[in-house]
Design a protein around this motif. Structure first.
Motif, PDB file in Angstrom:
ATOM      1  N   SER A 174       0.795  -0.885  -0.141  1.00  0.00           N
ATOM      2  CA  SER A 174       0.258   0.295   0.403  1.00  0.00           C
ATOM      3  C   SER A 174       0.951   1.065  -0.196  1.00  0.00           C
ATOM      4  O   SER A 174       1.930   1.075   0.437  1.00  0.00           O
ATOM      5  N   PRO A 175       0.202   2.750  -0.896  1.00  0.00           N
ATOM      6  CA  PRO A 175       0.899   3.400   0.076  1.00  0.00           C
ATOM      7  C   PRO A 175       0.641   3.957   1.444  1.00  0.00           C
ATOM      8  O   PRO A 175      -0.099   3.778   2.030  1.00  0.00           O
ATOM      9  N   THR A 176       2.344   4.055   1.359  1.00  0.00           N
ATOM     10  CA  THR A 176       2.869   3.736   3.105  1.00  0.00           C
ATOM     11  C   THR A 176       1.682   4.912   4.065  1.00  0.00           C
ATOM     12  O   THR A 176       1.633   4.090   4.706  1.00  0.00           O
ATOM     13  N   PRO A 177       1.328   6.216   3.694  1.00  0.00           N
ATOM     14  CA  PRO A 177       0.835   6.768   4.243  1.00  0.00           C
ATOM     15  C   PRO A 177      -1.097   6.053   4.778  1.00  0.00           C
ATOM     16  O   PRO A 177      -2.100   5.974   6.207  1.00  0.00           O
ATOM     17  N   ILE A 178      -1.247   5.073   3.469  1.00  0.00           N
ATOM     18  CA  ILE A 178      -1.957   4.317   3.712  1.00  0.00           C
ATOM     19  C   ILE A 178      -1.883   3.365   4.878  1.00  0.00           C
ATOM     20  O   ILE A 178      -3.377   2.863   5.400  1.00  0.00           O
ATOM     21  N   ALA A 179      -1.356   2.516   4.787  1.00  0.00           N
ATOM     22  CA  ALA A 179      -0.500   1.308   5.320  1.00  0.00           C
ATOM     23  C   ALA A 179      -1.096   1.851   6.875  1.00  0.00           C
ATOM     24  O   ALA A 179      -1.277   1.425   7.516  1.00  0.00           O
ATOM     25  N   GLY A 180      -0.433   2.892   7.610  1.00  0.00           N
ATOM     26  CA  GLY A 180      -0.664   3.732   8.428  1.00  0.00           C
ATOM     27  C   GLY A 180      -1.939   3.603   9.206  1.00  0.00           C
ATOM     28  O   GLY A 180      -2.228   3.255  10.069  1.00  0.00           O
ATOM     29  N   PHE A 181      -2.441   4.757   7.979  1.00  0.00           N
ATOM     30  CA  PHE A 181      -4.156   4.494   8.338  1.00  0.00           C
ATOM     31  C   PHE A 181      -4.429   3.019   8.529  1.00  0.00           C
ATOM     32  O   PHE A 181      -5.401   2.701   9.099  1.00  0.00           O
ATOM     33  N   ILE A 182      -4.431   2.006   7.559  1.00  0.00           N
ATOM     34  CA  ILE A 182      -5.365   0.380   8.137  1.00  0.00           C
ATOM     35  C   ILE A 182      -4.961   0.577   9.081  1.00  0.00           C
ATOM     36  O   ILE A 182      -5.326  -0.547   9.212  1.00  0.00           O
ATOM     37  N   SER A 183      -3.278   0.263   9.662  1.00  0.00           N
ATOM     38  CA  SER A 183      -2.957  -0.033  10.544  1.00  0.00           C
ATOM     39  C   SER A 183      -3.133   0.452  12.141  1.00  0.00           C
ATOM     40  O   SER A 183      -2.940   0.120  13.192  1.00  0.00           O
ATOM     41  N   THR A 184      -3.894   1.679  12.100  1.00  0.00           N
ATOM     42  CA  THR A 184      -4.427   2.449  13.190  1.00  0.00           C
ATOM     43  C   THR A 184      -6.091   2.630  13.424  1.00  0.00           C
ATOM     44  O   THR A 184      -6.558   1.847  13.695  1.00  0.00           O
ATOM     45  N   ALA A 185      -6.399   3.742  12.335  1.00  0.00           N
ATOM     46  CA  ALA A 185      -7.461   3.317  12.693  1.00  0.00           C
ATOM     47  C   ALA A 185      -8.958   2.056  12.399  1.00  0.00           C
ATOM     48  O   ALA A 185      -9.319   1.556  12.931  1.00  0.00           O
ATOM     49  N   SER A 186      -8.464   1.363  11.256  1.00  0.00           N
ATOM     50  CA  SER A 186      -9.015   0.054  10.831  1.00  0.00           C
ATOM     51  C   SER A 186      -9.215  -0.264  11.844  1.00  0.00           C
ATOM     52  O   SER A 186      -9.944  -0.989  12.312  1.00  0.00           O
ATOM     53  N   LYS A 187      -7.766  -0.605  12.731  1.00  0.00           N
ATOM     54  CA  LYS A 187      -7.271  -1.708  13.495  1.00  0.00           C
ATOM     55  C   LYS A 187      -8.813  -1.858  14.721  1.00  0.00           C
ATOM     56  O   LYS A 187      -8.778  -2.021  15.233  1.00  0.00           O
ATOM     57  N   ALA A 188      -8.740   0.081  14.817  1.00  0.00           N
ATOM     58  CA  ALA A 188      -9.098   0.224  16.250  1.00  0.00           C
ATOM     59  C   ALA A 188     -10.815   0.749  15.792  1.00  0.00           C
ATOM     60  O   ALA A 188     -11.389   0.436  16.544  1.00  0.00           O
ATOM     61  N   ALA A 189     -11.281   0.562  14.728  1.00  0.00           N
ATOM     62  CA  ALA A 189     -12.091  -0.239  14.183  1.00  0.00           C
ATOM     63  C   ALA A 189     -12.924  -1.246  14.343  1.00  0.00           C
ATOM     64  O   ALA A 189     -14.549  -1.858  14.972  1.00  0.00           O
ATOM     65  N   GLY A 190     -11.791  -2.207  14.648  1.00  0.00           N
ATOM     66  CA  GLY A 190     -12.096  -3.488  14.097  1.00  0.00           C
ATOM     67  C   GLY A 190     -12.355  -3.941  15.668  1.00  0.00           C
ATOM     68  O   GLY A 190     -13.438  -4.970  16.439  1.00  0.00           O
ATOM     69  N   PHE A 191     -11.572  -3.196  16.308  1.00  0.00           N
ATOM     70  CA  PHE A 191     -11.980  -3.364  17.890  1.00  0.00           C
ATOM     71  C   PHE A 191     -13.683  -3.132  18.932  1.00  0.00           C
ATOM     72  O   PHE A 191     -14.045  -2.954  19.477  1.00  0.00           O
ATOM     73  N   ALA A 192     -13.625  -1.278  17.775  1.00  0.00           N
ATOM     74  CA  ALA A 192     -14.825  -0.534  17.788  1.00  0.00           C
ATOM     75  C   ALA A 192     -16.231  -1.844  17.864  1.00  0.00           C
ATOM     76  O   ALA A 192     -16.924  -2.272  19.125  1.00  0.00           O
ATOM     77  N   ILE A 193     -15.888  -2.596  16.678  1.00  0.00           N
ATOM     78  CA  ILE A 193     -17.234  -3.265  16.361  1.00  0.00           C
ATOM     79  C   ILE A 193     -16.975  -4.662  17.476  1.00  0.00           C
ATOM     80  O   ILE A 193     -18.214  -4.695  17.969  1.00  0.00           O
TER      81      ILE A 193
END
Lengths: 506, 518
Positions: free
Chosen positions: B239-258
């Motif tokens: 992935s483009p590096t900023p997107i990798a950062g986004f996936i590894s943080t926000a998306s992961k947090a969203a996983g924990f939230a649900i």
């Protein structure tokens, strides 16, 4: 709330660092003046703390306490007792001299002085913190500037040495943190020193708990105090570090290792200390003897001093292993006097190296004609190291050795015998001290008081007023404490009495 | 589904999400309508600053903890939702700004619009209390991410990342959907509240276990938890590096939230176990599921990270390990009671928030390096300490925080997590199986911190010790990236630590509101 003098002592260099970073790069005079000014303020306040410490009252004084993260049991809790007050002063003296010595640092002076002051500020904090978390923060904050200073301003092999030093100390601190966290979780989720001490003592399985976790804390901090065989970072680090950093690191920062080992190791878990000290004493002694022997054989001046600081800390740790008043007294004085002595020796080596760019003792000769003040300083430092009466090294070493004799008559926790090996070690420790005497005199004879072989050396620039001032200040402190030991002794004794009483070991 | 309770004024509670949607459309339109398109750099800042404005707005839209808006049972706008919303919008804003410097994306408005829409959907994921809402929000967020992962069309790795992410995501979300459909079949309702009423444990023991397993597949994929973490390294690397950062943080947090919302609200089934002298209600299924997953995620993430030679892959496995730490907190949360339960939930939230700030800093530095050096292996980081010292210091700060060394904020985060786990152990009572299992989790957690020293400090070592050709010449660091690193790096190491008491109280409020404790 009383006047927050400890916070001010700690913050003065930090504020100095921020001011320096705001100054334009070119104004190096202003940068240095700010650095010296902020350290002078710390020094004056430290003197005030040292001499207005109430020796009759004892205990912790100048206490400041504020809630910080109450949900984790973390508070901003500062205070000094008789043991730490002299160490605060020590840091102020050596820090002040380190700034003075660096006056001709013209390679990126702004960053250099900012990091140096940050380092000094962190060391102040580690000596004052009475909250484990606060102490850890200061402790780790120190590692970063040390790395940058050694890697950025050091001499040959600097990146390697800086990384080695940082990794050793960092891993050591992680081990200590594990031990401290075990204490935190078992003893009521608090980081407060007093609460922890009482809670640990009140645990139902306190004996087993202390005996298991004590080595984590003591050895973890012991890495910083260069406990053998985890001392390896020290000579490499000091050989590569810029002079001022070697002075601070060898003289003061290592002292925080021993100090934290005492405060958060021995004082929190005295029963653990009682079990482990008879074993650890062997390592401390090995370090002392080993470092002295290596220093005797070394020809690189910076390495020699590096090993001498391992030796100095070896004596301090020996004092701590006795767990009695005499030994602790000796360790307290040795920390103070040895710290000033190490700072003095490192600064002298730095002055020679910056002028001649030579570190091999065979290449140096007749320097007493070029820099007589340095020669006098070297002799005073050497005499302190070898424990000459009239200088504070004598008082310290005598008490440490006496403490060991006393300890040898106590009952060992393992088996049903006496701690007789303390007596044996005390005898052999004298040999290490004699070796130290031998090499310091050999070096003094070779580099200062020999016939000048190399005409270029005679043409070296003379010491200037600032350097003479720094040497004079450190020598004056050593002589003053040597002649009137009570200036420091009386405070250390008050602290040590309370500490030993608190250990509750018969 | 209770349409009769519907009140249009309640839409105010999702105003930040509505604003995000509008903002995403504006960014898209602005790029399309301007002649020749807006310059990439300007657009990144434009999108990011707009998101910061929405963030400021969302911050002040803090809901009342006791009377959360339900929006007809679709969402629950409690303080917990609000906290996650702040996390996601901040993450999106930082990602937009960091992308401004990322040349190889060659992105127009659609790229930034996707980031904004994805953040919006993540906010709804945290809020959703309805199966339909959960699935729609999850899919919206994921679809945008699949596209962004494959955005560098000229780059094989990026295309591979996009496809791989999509295939994995599609399969796991289908499995999850199957589980959700079973739940609908059992209860006849899509609302969590109705499901919790209908599906009682003693009658539905087998289906509930089965459904938990199926839904957990989808959640574990989002969290990149074992055994659904295999996509992470490949996707992060490509992935483009900023997107990798986004996936590894926000998306992961969203996983924990649900995950937490679903099990707390839809399947709060408990069994009675003996605790000390009395009985306690413990949600049996997910505690027993989550504990082994936590341990394995931690172990596999940590040891796999050791073997990496690429920094982004290392960060990917490290983010798997970080998920393991959070799962320890979730497992403790699941078995604790009362105030201790709220504290464990707050620990999870606190950890996720601080982890996001820190990890985005690390990925931003990796992005700068990959732009300047043409790669992001360890060897590309060599000499960074000389070329761009402040960037290297920022990276060091971020890595130390990920490691959990004081004074970095990561230390406090881990402390909260471990404290909750030990609380769970003590609640189980000395000598019980649970007691030893929770203690084991803490011990493994601490050991894995020691293991992580080696891979995190490997980067530090490369930056400061190893030499590279031409490392005496200073490297020009782009402004947007340095702004992100400065904000996140400084925040991660000092600022939040100093005021962590405040953030902890916010997290605790959120957790209490989440559990309905007021």
């Amino acid at each position: 709330m009383t006047f927050p003098i400890l916070t001010l002592i700690m913050l003065a260099p930090a504020i100095g660092a921020v001011v320096i970073l705001l100054l334009p790069k070119e104004r190096s005079d202003a940068i240095k003046s700010v650095a010296a000014g902020s350290m002078a303020m710390s020094l004056l306040m430290s003197l005030f703390v040292m001499f207005s410490y109430d020796r009759v009252l004892g205990g912790f004084q100048f206490i400041e306490k504020l809630a910080w993260i109450p949900s984790l049991g973390i508070s901003y809790h500062m205070g000094v007792d008789g043991f730490s007050a002299p160490q605060v002063l020590l840091n102020a003296i050596v820090g002040f001299c380190a700034v003075i010595i660096s006056w001709y640092q013209n390679d990126r002076p702004r960053e250099y002085f900012a990091f140096l002051l940050a380092l000094i500020s962190g060391v102040f904090g580690s000596f004052m913190a009475l909250d484990m978390f606060l102490m850890l923060i200061f402790y780790e904050l120190v590692l970063f500037p040390v790395y940058v200073l050694v890697a950025g301003w050091g001499s040959k092999n600097r990146e390697y040495a800086a990384m080695k030093l940082t990794i050793y100390l960092f891993l050591g601190s992680l081990v200590a943190i594990i031990g401290l966290l075990a204490a935190y979780f078992r003893a009521g989720n608090t980081f407060d020193f007093f609460a922890l001490r009482d809670n640990i003592a009140a645990l139902p399985d306190t004996l087993a708990f202390q005996q298991f976790w004590f080595p984590f804390i003591f050895v973890g901090f012991g890495v910083l105090a260069s406990i053998w065989p985890l001392h390896n970072w020290s000579p490499d680090g000091y050989a590569a570090a810029p002079t001022a950093v070697s002075m601070l690191h060898g003289g003061v920062l290592k002292a925080t290792g021993a100090y934290c080992g005492l405060r958060f190791g021995i004082q929190l878990m005295p029963e653990g200390a009682r079990l482990w000290m008879p074993i650890l004493v062997i390592f401390c002694f090995a370090g002392l003897l080993y470092a002295a022997a290596i220093a005797f054989r070394q020809t690189d001046l910076k390495y020699i001093i590096g090993f001498s600081s391992v030796s100095h800390l070896g004596l301090v740790l020996l004092g701590l292993t006795t767990l009695n008043e005499l030994g602790f007294n000796g360790a307290g004085i040795e920390l103070f006097a040895g710290g000033v002595m190490t700072g003095l020796m490192f600064s002298l080596v730095g002055m020679i190296y910056e002028r001649a760019h030579l570190r091999e003792i065979d290449q140096l000769s007749g320097l007493s004609k070029v820099m007589p003040v340095a020669a006098v300083g070297w002799v005073i430092g050497s005499l302190t190291l070898m424990g000459m009466p009239g200088l504070p090294g004598f008082i310290a070493e005598l008490q440490i050795l006496m403490g060991m004799w006393q300890k040898s008559a106590t009952l060992s926790p393992i088996g049903n015998s006496l701690n007789w090996h303390y007596a044996v070690i005390a005898v052999f420790a004298v040999i290490a001290i004699i070796i130290n005497a031998a090499w310091t005199l050999r070096v003094a004879g070779k580099i200062y008081f020999s016939e000048p072989k190399d005409p270029q050396l005679l043409a070296l620039p003379r010491l200037d007023g600032l350097e003479k001032f720094a040497i004079g200040l450190m020598c004056a402190v050593l002589i003053l404490v040597g002649v009137m030991p009570n200036t420091v002794m009386s405070v250390v004794q008050v602290g040590v009495q309370a500490i030993v009483k608190g250990l509750g070991l018969g | 589904m209770g349409f009769e309770e519907f009140n249009y004024l309640e839409f105010a509670s999702v105003a930040p999400e509505i604003l995000l949607t509008v903002w995403g459309t504006i960014v898209l339109a602005a790029d399309l309508m301007s002649k020749g398109g807006i310059k990439r750099k300007t657009l990144g800042w434009f999108a990011g600053v707009g998101m910061v404005a929405v963030l400021a707005f969302a911050w002040f839209m803090r809901p009342d903890p006791n009377t959360p808006v339900q929006l007809g049972g679709m969402i629950r706008n409690d303080v917990w939702t609000w906290a996650f919303r702040v996390i996601f919008i901040l993450g999106g804003a930082l990602t937009c700004i960091a992308s401004a410097d990322f040349r190889s994306i060659r992105a127009g408005g659609e790229y930034y619009a996707l980031i904004i829409f994805s953040s919006m959907a993540m906010c709804l994921m945290a809020a959703s209390t309805d199966i339909i809402m959960l699935y729609l929000a999850t899919e919206t967020a994921s679809l945008a991410l699949y596209l962004m992962a494959g955005f560098q069309r000229g780059n094989k790795l990026s295309v591979e990342a996009g496809i791989k992410y999509f295939v994995f995501g599609a399969v796991t979300s289908t499995v999850m959907l199957f589980g959700l459909s079973l739940l609908f079949g059992l209860s006849g309702s899509t609302s969590y509240g109705a499901i919790a009423q209908a599906v009682r444990f003693p009658d539905y023991r087998v289906p509930v276990v089965f459904i938990s397993l199926l839904t957990l597949v989808g959640f574990a994929f989002k969290m990149s938890a074992f055994p659904f973490h295999f996509w992470a390294p490949d996707v992060y690397q490509g992935s483009p590096t900023p997107i990798a950062g986004f996936i590894s943080t926000a998306s992961k947090a969203a996983g924990f939230a649900i995950l937490m919302r679903f099990f707390q609200y839809a399947l709060p089934e408990t069994i009675s176990v003996q605790v000390g002298s009395g009985n306690a209600e413990i949600p049996f299924i997910w505690v027993s599921l989550l504990r082994p997953i936590a341990i394995l995620t931690l172990l596999i993430g940590s040891f796999s990270a050791l073997a990496q030679t690429n920094v982004k892959r290392m960060l990917a496995y490290s983010s798997v390990a970080q998920a393991g730490y959070v799962l320890i907190g979730v497992a403790a949360f699941a078995s604790l009671q009362g105030d201790a339960r709220a504290e464990a939930a707050a620990a999870v939230l606190f950890y996720l928030a601080t982890y996001m700030v820190t990890n985005i800093a690390a990925f931003t530095v990796a992005g700068v390096v990959s732009q300047k050096m043409g790669g992001d292996d360890f060897k590309d980081f060599a000499g960074l300490g000389r070329k761009a010292p402040y960037l290297a210091y920022g990276m060091t700060a971020a890595l130390l925080s990920l490691l959990g060394a004081p004074p970095a904020i990561g230390f406090i985060g881990k402390l909260f997590i471990f404290r909750s786990a030990i609380g769970a152990a003590n609640q189980a009572g000395a000598g019980t199986f649970d007691y030893y299992l929770f203690l084991l989790m803490v011990v493994i957690g601490v050991l894995m911190v020691l293991v992580s020293v080696f891979y995190y400090l490997g980067v530090v070592r490369a930056m400061f010790v190893e030499r590279a050709e031409g490392d005496t010449k200073p490297m020009l660091v782009p402004t947007a990236s340095s702004a992100v690193v400065l904000v996140t790096g400084v925040a991660s190491i000092i600022a939040i630590t100093v005021v962590s008491g405040y953030f902890w109280n916010v997290a605790l409020d959120a957790a209490r509101s989440f559990l309905g404790l007021g």
